[in-house]
Write a protein that holds these residues in place. Structure first.
Motif, short mmCIF file in Angstrom:
data_model
loop_
_atom_site.label_atom_id
_atom_site.label_comp_id
_atom_site.label_asym_id
_atom_site.label_seq_id
_atom_site.Cartn_x
_atom_site.Cartn_y
_atom_site.Cartn_z
N ALA A 76 -5.37 -28.03 -10.31
CA ALA A 76 -4.87 -28.44 -9.17
C ALA A 76 -5.70 -29.35 -8.26
CB ALA A 76 -4.11 -27.32 -8.40
N PHE B 294 -3.04 -28.76 -2.15
CA PHE B 294 -2.45 -28.27 -3.29
C PHE B 294 -2.26 -26.86 -3.51
CE2 PHE B 294 -6.91 -26.80 -3.16
CZ PHE B 294 -7.02 -25.71 -3.74
N LEU C 212 2.14 -24.11 -10.65
CA LEU C 212 1.63 -24.77 -11.62
C LEU C 212 0.96 -23.66 -12.44
CD1 LEU C 212 -0.48 -27.51 -9.88
CD2 LEU C 212 1.15 -28.01 -11.63
N SER D 275 0.51 -31.63 -12.58
CA SER D 275 -0.36 -31.59 -11.40
C SER D 275 -0.72 -33.03 -11.03
CB SER D 275 -1.58 -30.79 -11.58
OG SER D 275 -2.36 -30.93 -10.54
#
Lengths: 182, 279
Positions: free
Chosen positions: B107, B115, B122, B268
């Motif tokens: 990330a 992020f 994620l 990502s």
């Protein structure tokens, strides 16, 4: 054999009427996938990601702080050590100076004492010599006086007796006996 | 030649063709309405119909739920162990390793600033795919991620997250304006717009196909290698088959990890591209 595998793979991927296929899309499964994923996302976000990421962040800041603190402490200690070293060097120098001074002073003192005592001894010697001389002179003087007195007395006695040698001899002997024995 | 014999031979051939040798392989890979425990029998699963849609519980749904259960239990235990002490113990170490890996190696470098907002998605997608991939390696289980419906759904969710992230950061108009690179001649604009929008859709499509194909291929190869023993009807091929199958199986463990990583990594990356368009 490879050809057979190839054919098998192609057969697998081909969509046939009424037969299940690898590429067939099942709406029910899509529905359940969406539901499952959303539930998983919500549950894990609440149960796992928030606390775990929180703990990780907390620990990272803790470690960072600790390292910073350690670094600061190290610098502090280094400064202190340098200061100590400097102070010690200064003290050492001071001590050396004091010792040197003491040595110098002692040397001077020694010199002085020696010269003083030499002087004293010389003076005492001189004194003693003078005294001896004086005593000598005194004794000589008194001896001279006594000898003179004795001569005078002897002359007196001779004058008084005055006659034969026998008697004179006797007189002299007596006189000599009369002399103080020194 | 006897007419009967000809008929018998042609029947056998027809049946063989009809059945097609790959049938049993497909049977192992495809979804079904029951869980097979050969040779002990099978557990039928309930059929559900809602508003005319068939949302029956299938084998893959069950294994999806199993991965969900495993993940929730594991991470519940892990986060509970953190409450006791800041120092991770036992399995928490492994979980933490992976969480930190997703955070710092996936990330952070691909999305950059901001992020943290995408991290839960994620992490979930990474661990879900990872668990599903590994679950598929157990005997009697099914690989959920070798079903195109599942991977396509996951890719669609990824697509939604990517677009939502981009639109939220740059605004609806700004986001679509940002899709076209700077300095493109005006007459090319319509073409570029089409190409770029097509590009938006090909990315999740590639995600879905990649995961599906990778997870399916390994299983097909293992089953085909084992199948060689029965097709060639000889025991002599068994050691070779099994050795190769074992090799592929070990490779599958690697692939399970790599595919989870790749899916998350690319998601990502696309999120990062959508959020920071200037790059």
């Amino acid at each position: 054999m490879l050809g057979m595998l190839n054919i098998a793979l192609i057969a697998l991927l081909e969509t046939e009427e009424g037969k299940p296929s690898l590429l067939a899309v099942n709406p029910g499964l899509i529905f359940w996938t969406v539901i499952t994923f959303i539930i998983l996302l919500i549950v894990l976000k609440k149960v796992a990601w928030k606390p775990i990421l929180g703990v990780l962040e907390e620990r990272e800041t803790f470690i960072k702080d600790s390292l910073d603190k350690a670094e600061k402490a190290r610098l502090e200690a280094e400064k202190l050590l340098a200061e100590n070293r400097e102070a010690m060097a200064r003290t050492e120098e001071e001590a050396q100076k004091i010792i040197a001074q003491g040595r110098e002073f002692a040397e001077k003192l020694k010199e002085q004492i020696i010269s003083d005592s030499k002087l004293e001894a010389k003076k005492m010697l001189d004194d003693a010599t003078a005294e001896i001389k004086r005593k000598n002179d005194e004794a000589f003087e008194s001896l001279k006086d006594q000898v003179a007195m004795i001569a005078i007395q002897a002359a007196e006695k001779i004058m008084k007796e005055n006659l034969d040698t026998e008697k004179q001899k006797h007189l002299v002997d007596r006189f000599i006996d009369d002399l103080p024995k020194n | 030649m006897d007419a009967n014999t000809v008929k018998a031979v042609s029947d056998t051939l027809a049946q063989a063709n009809n059945k097609s040798d790959s049938g049993w392989i497909l049977h192992h890979i495809l979804d079904s309405r029951y869980i097979d425990f050969e040779p002990f029998g099978r557990i039928p699963l309930p059929e559900i119909h809602l508003f005319g849609f068939d949302i029956s519980i299938t084998k893959h749904v069950v294994f999806m739920w199993l991965s969900l259960l495993i993940l929730v239990l594991i991470f519940y235990a892990v986060s509970k162990s953190y409450k006791k002490s800041r120092i991770p113990r036992g399995f928490a170490n492994v979980a933490e390793l992976l969480v930190v890996f997703v955070r710092d190696d996936i990330a952070k470098p691909t999305i950059g600033k901001g992020f943290e907002k995408f991290l839960p998605y994620l992490l979930t997608v990474f661990f879900f795919i990872l668990t599903a991939n590994f679950l598929g390696l157990f005997p009697y289980s099914a690989t959920v991620t070798s079903n195109i419906s599942v991977t396509a759904t996951l890719a669609t969710i990824s697509f939604i997250v990517i677009q939502a992230g981009g639109i939220r950061k740059n605004g609806l108009f700004g986001y679509f304006k940002g899709l076209i690179p700077h300095g493109v001649p005006v007459f090319l604009l319509p073409v570029m717009l089409v190409v770029e929008i097509l590009g938006l859709f090909t990315r999740p499509f590639a995600l879905a196909i990649r995961l599906f194909a990778n997870m399916t291929a390994g299983h097909i190869v293992i089953l085909a290698l084992i199948g060689l023993i029965f097709i060639l009807k000889t025991f002599f091929v068994a050691p070779v088959s099994i050795a190769f199958a074992l090799f592929i199986y070990l490779l599958e463990i690697l692939v399970a990890l790599i595919q989870a990583y790749i899916f998350t990594m690319l998601s990502s990356l696309f999120i990062g591209m959508a959020v920071h368009q200037e790059h």
